[in-house]
Design a protein around this motif. Sequence first.
Motif, PDB file in Angstrom:
ATOM      1  N   VAL A 247      -6.959  29.696  26.717  1.00 20.42           N
ATOM      2  CA  VAL A 247      -7.228  28.436  27.418  1.00 20.42           C
ATOM      3  C   VAL A 247      -7.509  28.721  28.891  1.00 20.42           C
ATOM      4  CG1 VAL A 247      -6.181  26.286  28.248  1.00 20.42           C
ATOM      5  CG2 VAL A 247      -5.925  26.949  25.846  1.00 20.42           C
ATOM      6  N   GLU A 248      -6.692  29.573  29.504  1.00 21.54           N
ATOM      7  CA  GLU A 248      -6.850  29.881  30.928  1.00 21.54           C
ATOM      8  C   GLU A 248      -8.164  30.612  31.191  1.00 21.54           C
ATOM      9  OE1 GLU A 248      -2.029  30.294  31.806  1.00 21.54           O
ATOM     10  OE2 GLU A 248      -3.231  32.069  31.331  1.00 21.54           O
ATOM     11  N   THR A 314     -18.616  19.752  18.173  1.00 26.83           N
ATOM     12  CA  THR A 314     -17.911  20.235  16.994  1.00 26.83           C
ATOM     13  C   THR A 314     -18.108  21.733  16.787  1.00 26.83           C
ATOM     14  OG1 THR A 314     -19.787  19.848  15.521  1.00 26.83           O
ATOM     15  CG2 THR A 314     -18.289  17.987  15.916  1.00 26.83           C
ATOM     16  N   PRO A 315     -17.301  22.372  15.934  1.00 26.25           N
ATOM     17  CA  PRO A 315     -17.514  23.794  15.649  1.00 26.25           C
ATOM     18  C   PRO A 315     -18.934  24.103  15.173  1.00 26.25           C
ATOM     19  CG  PRO A 315     -15.377  23.121  14.834  1.00 26.25           C
ATOM     20  CD  PRO A 315     -16.059  21.868  15.304  1.00 26.25           C
ATOM     21  N   LEU A 316     -19.490  23.250  14.307  1.00 27.37           N
ATOM     22  CA  LEU A 316     -20.853  23.477  13.835  1.00 27.37           C
ATOM     23  C   LEU A 316     -21.848  23.338  14.985  1.00 27.37           C
ATOM     24  CD1 LEU A 316     -22.939  23.928  11.620  1.00 27.37           C
ATOM     25  CD2 LEU A 316     -22.887  21.455  11.158  1.00 27.37           C
ATOM     26  N   ALA A 348     -12.753  28.959  24.626  1.00 24.00           N
ATOM     27  CA  ALA A 348     -11.974  27.878  25.228  1.00 24.00           C
ATOM     28  C   ALA A 348     -11.750  26.745  24.249  1.00 24.00           C
ATOM     29  CB  ALA A 348     -12.690  27.358  26.471  1.00 24.00           C
ATOM     30  N   ALA A 349     -12.808  26.343  23.549  1.00 23.11           N
ATOM     31  CA  ALA A 349     -12.703  25.214  22.621  1.00 23.11           C
ATOM     32  C   ALA A 349     -11.726  25.510  21.498  1.00 23.11           C
ATOM     33  CB  ALA A 349     -14.082  24.878  22.054  1.00 23.11           C
ATOM     34  N   ASP A 350     -11.822  26.695  20.911  1.00 24.28           N
ATOM     35  CA  ASP A 350     -10.931  27.057  19.811  1.00 24.28           C
ATOM     36  C   ASP A 350      -9.478  27.117  20.285  1.00 24.28           C
ATOM     37  OD1 ASP A 350     -13.104  27.237  18.097  1.00 24.28           O
ATOM     38  OD2 ASP A 350     -13.292  29.414  18.300  1.00 24.28           O
ATOM     39  N   ALA A 351      -9.276  27.656  21.490  1.00 24.65           N
ATOM     40  CA  ALA A 351      -7.910  27.753  22.023  1.00 24.65           C
ATOM     41  C   ALA A 351      -7.349  26.374  22.337  1.00 24.65           C
ATOM     42  CB  ALA A 351      -7.910  28.631  23.269  1.00 24.65           C
ATOM     43  N   LEU A 352      -8.182  25.483  22.846  1.00 25.36           N
ATOM     44  CA  LEU A 352      -7.709  24.138  23.148  1.00 25.36           C
ATOM     45  C   LEU A 352      -7.299  23.395  21.882  1.00 25.36           C
ATOM     46  CD1 LEU A 352     -10.282  23.211  25.915  1.00 25.36           C
ATOM     47  CD2 LEU A 352      -7.795  23.209  26.195  1.00 25.36           C
TER      48      LEU A 352
END
Length: 398
Positions: A247-248, A314-316, A348-352
Motif C-alpha cells: 500500500v505504501e 476493476t481487476p479486468l 497498489a490496487a491489489d494491496a488496498l
Amino acid sequence: MTRTTTTQQIPTPVQDPELSSFLLRLRKKNTDTSSHKQTVDSYYNYWDSDRKKTDNNDNSVAERRSNSDKLTNHFYDLVTDFYEYGWGTSFHFARMFRESTFKSCVAQHENFLALKLGLKPGMECIDVGCGVGGPLREIAKFSGAYITGLNNNAYQVERCRHLANQLGLSSLCKAVKGDFQQMPFPSNSLDAAYAIEATCHAARLENVYGEVFRVLKPGAQFACYEWLTTEKYNEQDPAQRQIIHDVEEGNSISKLYTIPQCLAALRAVGFEIEEYCDLADPDSPLAAAQDPWYLPLQGSFSMNMEQLHRWRMTPLGRWMTDKMVLTLETLRVAPAGTRKVSSLLNLAADALVKSGEQHLMTPMFFFLVRKPANATSPPGGAAAAGANGISRIEAVGH
C-alpha cells in the motif's frame, strides 16, 4: 543502504495540462522519454532496499520521510494521467452507499466535509493537497465558498487551473503551488481547511497539521480524511506487513501512521479535537447500508450499468489497461517506463483490496478539529514559513 539517486534533480516529464485524452498525454510524455524513465527509476529506487525485506527498517523509512516531497512529486508526475483515466478527477475513496452511483458517492463524501466545516459564500478555505481539483470544484459549487488548492506538483496545479477555467469556476477556485509543510500563506488568515487523503504523504503528520494550525484564524476548523493503519494491523505479522508495505509503495507513503498517532499529532500542534471516527469501519452504524469502500477496485459480478461504468477500476479493467500500455510502449507511442507505472498501480490496487478485506488500514479516518479561539501559533513555536510568502489577496483573494 544509501541511494544517491534520491537527491539528484530529476527532470519533470513533459506534460500538457490541457490535453483531455489519456492516449494524447502518453504521446506528449513520449516526446522526452529520458525524463519519464528517470522519474520512474527514481521512484522505484526509493523502495529498493526493503522491497524484498519489508520490515520497513528505520533507515529506509527515515530516508523516505526525508525525501517525501520528491517521492510524492515523482509519483504524481507518473500516475496523475492514469488516475484520471481510471478514476476521474477526485483521487479518493468514498463510502459506497447502495443504490447510489460511484460519482454521487464521491460528491457526497466531499460535501460532507463542507457541511461539517459550515462552509458558505464569502468564506476562504484551503484544500490541502488538492490533486487536480475534483473535490475543490465540487465543494465550491456546493457551498459557494472560495476554495484555494495547495499542491506541490506543478503538473497537477496547472491541470487544476485548466479544469476550473474550463468549467467556469475560476472565480471561486484557485490553485497554488507550494509545500503543505511550509505553506505560502500568512498566519491566522483562513476561515477553514480540509484535506482528503493527502496529508498521509507528509514526512510527519505534525509538519502539515502544524502548518494548517498556523494559517487558520483563531476559532477556525480543519476537517480531514486520513489514511491510517487500524487496531487490526499487526506490524509483527509478515503477511500483514507485506500488504501495508505494498500500500505504501503503490501510493507514495513513506510510512502509514496509526490512529492514536494521528490524534496525538493533532493535539501536539494545538488543535482541539471535536469529532473523529473511522468511516471505513465495517462495524459502523451505517455499514449495513454500504458496499465496501474498496469495491470499485475489487470488482463485481453484477452487470448493471453502474458496474459497467466503473469497469476501468476493476481487476479486468486494470489488466486491459496494463496490456494496452505495454503495447503502446512496445510500439514507442508511450514512453519507456509506462508499463512499470501501470504495474505499480496494480500493486497498489491489489494491496488496498487485501487491506480493506482485513480492515488493516482505513483511507477515511475522519476528524474535525478546531484552532482555539485564543491561539495564534502552535505550541512551542512553529516554523514561520509562509508568514512572508504570497499575500492573502494573491493566495486566496478573489
